[in-house]
Design a protein around this motif. Structure first.
Motif, PDB file in Angstrom:
ATOM      1  N   GLY A 144       0.815  -1.211   0.000  1.00  0.00           N
ATOM      2  CA  GLY A 144       0.000   0.000   0.000  1.00  0.00           C
ATOM      3  C   GLY A 144       0.848   1.260   0.000  1.00  0.00           C
ATOM      4  O   GLY A 144       0.507   2.259  -0.659  1.00  0.00           O
ATOM      5  N   GLU A 145       1.975   1.241   0.728  1.00  0.00           N
ATOM      6  CA  GLU A 145       2.883   2.392   0.711  1.00  0.00           C
ATOM      7  C   GLU A 145       3.460   2.607  -0.685  1.00  0.00           C
ATOM      8  O   GLU A 145       3.646   3.753  -1.122  1.00  0.00           O
ATOM      9  N   GLN A 146       3.744   1.537  -1.407  1.00  0.00           N
ATOM     10  CA  GLN A 146       4.241   1.670  -2.775  1.00  0.00           C
ATOM     11  C   GLN A 146       3.196   2.318  -3.678  1.00  0.00           C
ATOM     12  O   GLN A 146       3.517   3.178  -4.510  1.00  0.00           O
ATOM     13  N   PHE A 147       1.937   1.921  -3.505  1.00  0.00           N
ATOM     14  CA  PHE A 147       0.871   2.552  -4.282  1.00  0.00           C
ATOM     15  C   PHE A 147       0.773   4.047  -3.966  1.00  0.00           C
ATOM     16  O   PHE A 147       0.563   4.869  -4.869  1.00  0.00           O
ATOM     17  N   ASP A 148       0.922   4.393  -2.676  1.00  0.00           N
ATOM     18  CA  ASP A 148       0.873   5.810  -2.291  1.00  0.00           C
ATOM     19  C   ASP A 148       2.019   6.584  -2.937  1.00  0.00           C
ATOM     20  O   ASP A 148       1.835   7.724  -3.395  1.00  0.00           O
ATOM     21  N   ASN A 149       3.200   5.977  -2.969  1.00  0.00           N
ATOM     22  CA  ASN A 149       4.345   6.638  -3.614  1.00  0.00           C
ATOM     23  C   ASN A 149       4.103   6.826  -5.116  1.00  0.00           C
ATOM     24  O   ASN A 149       4.480   7.857  -5.687  1.00  0.00           O
ATOM     25  N   ILE A 150       3.467   5.837  -5.734  1.00  0.00           N
ATOM     26  CA  ILE A 150       3.149   5.962  -7.164  1.00  0.00           C
ATOM     27  C   ILE A 150       2.179   7.116  -7.393  1.00  0.00           C
ATOM     28  O   ILE A 150       2.341   7.918  -8.327  1.00  0.00           O
ATOM     29  N   MET A 151       1.168   7.223  -6.525  1.00  0.00           N
ATOM     30  CA  MET A 151       0.198   8.316  -6.666  1.00  0.00           C
ATOM     31  C   MET A 151       0.872   9.672  -6.478  1.00  0.00           C
ATOM     32  O   MET A 151       0.585  10.628  -7.227  1.00  0.00           O
ATOM     33  N   ARG A 152       1.786   9.778  -5.515  1.00  0.00           N
ATOM     34  CA  ARG A 152       2.499  11.045  -5.319  1.00  0.00           C
ATOM     35  C   ARG A 152       3.353  11.370  -6.544  1.00  0.00           C
ATOM     36  O   ARG A 152       3.454  12.529  -6.955  1.00  0.00           O
ATOM     37  N   GLY A 153       3.994  10.350  -7.108  1.00  0.00           N
ATOM     38  CA  GLY A 153       4.787  10.580  -8.314  1.00  0.00           C
ATOM     39  C   GLY A 153       3.930  11.030  -9.486  1.00  0.00           C
ATOM     40  O   GLY A 153       4.316  11.943 -10.243  1.00  0.00           O
ATOM     41  N   LEU A 154       2.750  10.422  -9.643  1.00  0.00           N
ATOM     42  CA  LEU A 154       1.852  10.826 -10.726  1.00  0.00           C
ATOM     43  C   LEU A 154       1.336  12.249 -10.524  1.00  0.00           C
ATOM     44  O   LEU A 154       1.193  13.016 -11.484  1.00  0.00           O
ATOM     45  N   ASN A 155       1.050  12.608  -9.267  1.00  0.00           N
ATOM     46  CA  ASN A 155       0.611  13.982  -8.989  1.00  0.00           C
ATOM     47  C   ASN A 155       1.709  14.984  -9.326  1.00  0.00           C
ATOM     48  O   ASN A 155       1.438  16.081  -9.830  1.00  0.00           O
ATOM     49  N   LYS A 156       2.951  14.603  -9.031  1.00  0.00           N
ATOM     50  CA  LYS A 156       4.071  15.494  -9.360  1.00  0.00           C
ATOM     51  C   LYS A 156       4.200  15.646 -10.885  1.00  0.00           C
ATOM     52  O   LYS A 156       4.475  16.738 -11.400  1.00  0.00           O
ATOM     53  N   ILE A 157       4.003  14.547 -11.613  1.00  0.00           N
ATOM     54  CA  ILE A 157       4.053  14.617 -13.074  1.00  0.00           C
ATOM     55  C   ILE A 157       2.950  15.538 -13.596  1.00  0.00           C
ATOM     56  O   ILE A 157       3.160  16.342 -14.522  1.00  0.00           O
ATOM     57  N   GLU A 158       1.750  15.446 -12.996  1.00  0.00           N
ATOM     58  CA  GLU A 158       0.647  16.319 -13.402  1.00  0.00           C
ATOM     59  C   GLU A 158       1.008  17.787 -13.196  1.00  0.00           C
ATOM     60  O   GLU A 158       0.740  18.651 -14.037  1.00  0.00           O
ATOM     61  N   GLY A 159       1.644  18.079 -12.045  1.00  0.00           N
ATOM     62  CA  GLY A 159       2.065  19.463 -11.791  1.00  0.00           C
ATOM     63  C   GLY A 159       3.102  19.941 -12.794  1.00  0.00           C
ATOM     64  O   GLY A 159       3.045  21.090 -13.276  1.00  0.00           O
ATOM     65  N   ASP A 160       4.054  19.054 -13.127  1.00  0.00           N
ATOM     66  CA  ASP A 160       5.076  19.429 -14.117  1.00  0.00           C
ATOM     67  C   ASP A 160       4.449  19.646 -15.492  1.00  0.00           C
ATOM     68  O   ASP A 160       4.886  20.525 -16.258  1.00  0.00           O
ATOM     69  N   MET A 161       3.427  18.850 -15.821  1.00  0.00           N
ATOM     70  CA  MET A 161       2.766  19.022 -17.111  1.00  0.00           C
ATOM     71  C   MET A 161       2.013  20.345 -17.176  1.00  0.00           C
ATOM     72  O   MET A 161       1.905  20.969 -18.241  1.00  0.00           O
ATOM     73  N   ASP A 162       1.462  20.805 -16.032  1.00  0.00           N
ATOM     74  CA  ASP A 162       0.813  22.124 -16.004  1.00  0.00           C
ATOM     75  C   ASP A 162       1.822  23.226 -16.293  1.00  0.00           C
ATOM     76  O   ASP A 162       1.535  24.196 -17.024  1.00  0.00           O
ATOM     77  N   VAL A 163       3.026  23.100 -15.707  1.00  0.00           N
ATOM     78  CA  VAL A 163       4.081  24.085 -15.969  1.00  0.00           C
ATOM     79  C   VAL A 163       4.464  24.049 -17.453  1.00  0.00           C
ATOM     80  O   VAL A 163       4.627  25.096 -18.104  1.00  0.00           O
ATOM     81  N   ALA A 164       4.604  22.820 -18.008  1.00  0.00           N
ATOM     82  CA  ALA A 164       4.945  22.698 -19.429  1.00  0.00           C
ATOM     83  C   ALA A 164       3.863  23.307 -20.309  1.00  0.00           C
ATOM     84  O   ALA A 164       4.150  23.942 -21.340  1.00  0.00           O
ATOM     85  N   ASP A 165       2.600  23.157 -19.913  1.00  0.00           N
ATOM     86  CA  ASP A 165       1.506  23.729 -20.687  1.00  0.00           C
ATOM     87  C   ASP A 165       1.584  25.257 -20.706  1.00  0.00           C
ATOM     88  O   ASP A 165       1.398  25.895 -21.757  1.00  0.00           O
TER      89      ASP A 165
END
Length: 419
Positions: A144-165
């Protein structure tokens, strides 16, 4: 466990005192005994229990070099020409002899202090089930902790994509467009670093099991005693001084081979350099193999000599849960009440009285069983809740990955238009 399983065997020579000569053959080790079989005649010359050994020593003299002596009761057995080396054979024999003595002492003390009853047998079954469920819960929690880390990583990618946009929108805007500079005035959201939480979670990681092992690395002559520690995130091999020799994360392990119920090998493959492989032998390995099978279900492989162990271990498990709950239902009704006399009938034989006592459960045993059953129920409910949470997390991860993939493809197309 089958006591005739051969854990290891080595070619060597044995000094036969009756004929005053050395006989070539093979020295074999089983879970409870040491045997020596002559090569020419196939005769079993030595066969004694590990618990009957008083001493194992490495000795040498002017006439006998690099020999191993085993003192069994009042008889001293001499073994020489041991292959691959005397130290290898000594370390393995001493390890199993020590573990056999410890288990024998523990069993003897328990037998002397308590007499086996139905209640104690049932308590032992439930305690073993509770331990297995707790180990499963630890692995599930780490997952479950690994899944949480994956979700945090995906959220960070989403934030970076907003900056790229925003950056791409600025580049795509004409130079005369008056509102292009306002795109930069929105403060960029800063996200906390995840390295600290990852390191903290690793430091707080619990140990599932730790057992003494004999470690073989690369060559058969490179053998030394050490420890194997299983974590929810992987496994660690250390020496007798608790100095880490190698740590395998779960993702680093490519395959685990179970050679016998007492011996496994762990390997990590590399391209362009030798693989990292360790062979581990232990009298306690049957306790660790079920946990390894649960953690590395797709990477573990049982070889031919270990298939019997798998069948013997799994066949009782089919009816384990049924037997536990049937026993709990049936035996809890037979609690010995303080006011109800046992064996009050005149002329009843003492053996029958003792048998009747063993078939019933005392008030203390019933209380202990109820407490264990409550813990098992709590663990089962927590495990179910965690599984439901992880199912939802997997759905969220799938949706987020799909959305991120589409977003990345969209930004890539925009970048190609600008170049």
């Amino acid at each position: 466990m089958n006591e005739d399983i051969r854990i290891h065997s080595w070619p060597c020579s044995y000094y036969l005192d009756t004929s005053k000569q050395w006989v070539s053959g093979r020295l074999s080790l089983t879970p409870v005994a040491i045997k020596f079989t002559a090569d020419k005649t196939g005769e079993l010359l030595v066969n004694f229990h590990l618990s009957s050994i008083s001493e194992i020593k490495k000795e040498s003299s002017n006439l006998i070099f690099s020999s191993l002596t085993i003192l069994e009761k009042n008889t001293k057995h001499w073994f020489s020409s041991l292959q691959p080396s005397r130290n290898v054979v000594f370390n393995i024999l001493e390890h199993f002899w020590r573990e056999q003595l410890l288990s024998s002492q523990g069993a003897g003390a328990e037998a002397a202090a308590l007499q086996s009853t139905k209640g104690k047998e049932l308590t032992g079954l439930l305690t073993g089930s509770q331990k297995r469920l707790e180990d499963t819960a630890k692995v599930l929690h780490y997952q479950g902790e690994q899944f949480d880390n994956i979700m945090r990583g995906l959220n960070k990618i989403e934030g970076d994509m907003d900056v790229a946009d925003r950056l791409l929108t600025e580049l795509e805007s004409p130079s005369w467009w008056p509102f292009s500079s306002k795109l930069w005035k929105a403060p960029l959201e800063t996200k906390p670093k995840e390295t600290a939480t990852v390191s903290d979670s690793k430091n707080q990681e619990g140990i599932i099991i730790r057992i003494p092992v004999i470690i073989t690395h690369r060559t058969d002559s490179n053998v030394k005693p050490g420890k194997l520690t299983l974590f929810a995130s992987g496994l660690e091999i250390s020496d007798c001084n608790s100095q880490v020799i190698h740590r395998f994360e779960s993702k680093d392990v490519d395959d685990i081979r179970v050679h016998t119920p007492y011996e496994i090998s762990v390997r990590q493959r590399f391209i362009g350099k030798p693989d990292t492989s360790y062979r581990l032998l232990s009298a306690k390995m049957p306790e660790a193999i079920p946990i390894l099978e649960m953690q590395f279900s797709k990477k573990i492989q049982f070889l031919e000599d270990a298939l019997g162990f798998v069948g013997a271990r799994k066949s009782p498990q089919v009816d384990l849960g049924t037997s536990i709950w049937q026993a709990a239902t049936g035996l809890l009704g037979g609690v010995v009440q303080p006011s109800s006399p046992v064996g009050g009938r005149e002329g009843m034989d003492n053996d029958q009285v003792q048998l009747q006592k063993q078939e019933k459960i005392s008030q203390e045993e019933a209380k202990e069983l109820k407490q264990i059953l409550k813990k098992l129920k709590g663990l089962a409910l927590e495990t179910e809740a965690e599984l439901e949470r992880q199912d939802e997390a997997l759905d969220s991860i799938t949706t987020s990955v799909d959305h991120t993939t589409l977003n990345i493809d969209k930004q890539n197309r925009r970048i190609k238009k600008l170049t």
